[in-house]
Write a protein that holds these residues in place. Sequence first.
Motif, mmCIF file in Angstrom:
data_model
loop_
_atom_site.group_PDB
_atom_site.id
_atom_site.type_symbol
_atom_site.label_atom_id
_atom_site.label_comp_id
_atom_site.label_asym_id
_atom_site.label_seq_id
_atom_site.Cartn_x
_atom_site.Cartn_y
_atom_site.Cartn_z
ATOM 1 N N TRP A 195 26.598 64.184 25.467
ATOM 2 C CA TRP A 195 25.256 63.877 24.603
ATOM 3 C C TRP A 195 24.653 64.795 25.765
ATOM 4 N N VAL A 196 23.732 66.093 24.809
ATOM 5 C CA VAL A 196 22.881 66.653 24.947
ATOM 6 C C VAL A 196 21.620 66.486 24.508
ATOM 7 N N SER A 197 20.635 66.642 25.157
ATOM 8 C CA SER A 197 19.193 66.417 24.601
ATOM 9 C C SER A 197 18.018 67.085 25.194
ATOM 10 N N VAL A 198 17.544 67.830 24.490
ATOM 11 C CA VAL A 198 16.614 68.784 24.808
ATOM 12 C C VAL A 198 15.274 68.103 24.321
ATOM 13 N N ARG A 255 12.689 69.341 29.282
ATOM 14 C CA ARG A 255 13.561 68.110 29.789
ATOM 15 C C ARG A 255 14.780 68.163 28.868
ATOM 16 N N VAL A 256 15.619 68.318 30.038
ATOM 17 C CA VAL A 256 16.885 68.308 29.443
ATOM 18 C C VAL A 256 18.033 67.062 29.962
ATOM 19 N N VAL A 257 18.610 66.379 28.981
ATOM 20 C CA VAL A 257 19.372 65.051 29.488
ATOM 21 C C VAL A 257 20.883 65.981 29.152
ATOM 22 N N LEU A 258 21.776 65.166 29.825
ATOM 23 C CA LEU A 258 23.040 65.609 29.641
ATOM 24 C C LEU A 258 23.908 64.552 29.732
ATOM 25 N N ILE A 259 24.623 63.899 28.768
ATOM 26 C CA ILE A 259 25.454 62.298 29.050
ATOM 27 C C ILE A 259 26.797 62.804 28.384
ATOM 28 N N GLU A 260 27.785 62.341 29.736
ATOM 29 C CA GLU A 260 29.190 62.508 30.096
ATOM 30 C C GLU A 260 29.948 61.016 29.610
ATOM 31 N N PHE A 261 30.841 61.731 28.282
ATOM 32 C CA PHE A 261 31.593 60.644 27.892
ATOM 33 C C PHE A 261 33.260 60.843 28.176
ATOM 34 N N PHE A 278 19.237 67.127 19.696
ATOM 35 C CA PHE A 278 20.105 66.266 20.274
ATOM 36 C C PHE A 278 21.333 66.287 19.562
ATOM 37 N N ARG A 279 22.503 66.961 20.725
ATOM 38 C CA ARG A 279 24.172 67.460 20.232
ATOM 39 C C ARG A 279 24.514 66.221 20.532
#
Length: 97
Positions: free
Chosen positions: A6-9, A54-60, A90-91
């Motif tokens: 998940w990439v969220s800016v 702000r950038v959020v990066l979440i790995e699955f 959001f992607r």
Amino acid sequence: MAKGYWVSVYPATTDLGELTAYEKLAGPAVRAGGGRVLSRGGRVVAHEAGITQRVVLIEFDSFEEAAAAYESEAYRKALVALPDGFERDFRVIEGVD
């Protein structure tokens, strides 16, 4: 198998304190879906047309897991808690093997 992310800016954030209700719901939903937060609002150096907000990066573990976590009932409840005025890009993306 390729990982999912998940990439969220957030290009238009005003008061990050307003995200508290969303974060209280989103954190457990992400973890329940197998997600691991790699970056959340740390330093950014933007190049070309990039933005420094702000950038959020979440790995699955997989793209499918990432997509399913977004569609989960728990994360849907978190989305309702996003405050008005928070624009985000959001992607859900697939990594490389």
